[in-house]
Design an enzyme around this catalytic site. Sequence first.
Site: not given
Length: 353
Positions: A35, A57, A62, A100-101, A138, A156, A198, A208, A218, A224
């Site tokens: 996508w 999206e 989840q 897919l739920g 989100y 997210d 992204e 992470c 990282c 951090c």
Amino acid sequence: MAKREKAASAAGARFDGLPDALLDWYGRHARTLPWRIGPGERGRGVVPDPYRVWLAEIMLQQTTVPHAAGYFEAFTRTWPTVEALASAEDGDVMAAWAGLGYYARARNLLKCAREVAARGSWPRTEAGLRELPGIGPYTAGAVAALAFNQRAAAVDGNVDRVFARILAAKGEWKDEKRRIADLVGELVPEDRPGEFAEALMDLGATICTPKRPNCLICPLRAWCAAHAEGEPERYPMKPAKKAKPVRFGEVYIVRGASGVAVETRPSQGLLGGMLGLPTTEWREDGKAGRLDWIEGAQEIGEVKHVFTHFELRLRVLTVESEGALPDGYELRDSGSVADALPSVFRKALKLAS
DNA sequence: AAGTCGGGGAC
DNA sequence: GTCCCAGACTT
């Protein structure tokens, strides 16, 4: 001062250079996903198809990338545009979503597609997108940034984790989430909001990570606080989860001449709007009884299934149907109907095959 | 603020 | 077994 540093400066000098370091890393390590358009393409003014961004999206709420990917391919092949999806039959879309739920997503997907088709275009702002069914904070930020290049944040679970570590957030998780959302909003660069969104998600997914973050490679290590403390995996500090109760019930494979009996479940609640096999109530006390219109069924086994807030143990029984089925039930070919069933019923049908 | 709502993969 | 994943919606 460049726009990017100026935006970050509202959060204090502590985060100077963070957006640039992240975008630089993203330019070299971006994931390739069905996508997405590539980071190089965005630089040449290419913008992704809002329909594909939105569809992805919703599917990814989840839900892991590998699980959603096949569904994305199937949906875009069957319904290439939002107008095509808006014209689809409800049952076809619910069947395509089976497995897919979180089936409210599929119901809202259709509502949203029909609203957009009726409007003639997508809202291009975060606030406008937020008004559409199934689009929460989100997803509104993500679609605004990714599809319309608006200066919006897409916060997210990945982004929460990344910034919980950067801040070494030790407060109440609810409060920390608000703090993180505010900070990310300030850090979004005006010129590259889509790539910034992204990039943060890719960093959370590949470096992470929840269990063993790879701080050595990282790009944000210098900012951090959790890395400085030495135990980044301690973050985020989320509240403990409640134990799941167990519910019990029975499900029936009723075989007739042209297949097995199925019903369309009520559009509200658990597995709402999906096809289902005949089943009793699912109760914690186990006193669900049997379906009174079924006689002489033989138990063939049990299926276990875990939902979000309870675990289910279903006794599976089979029986040959004789007379007419009660209202609401119909016979469907047992081979092809499996694909249209939620996982718990798929398991039961498989046991009987 | 808390509860509802799926499924599967990683560990 | 535990955790969590590109969360949203209802009460």
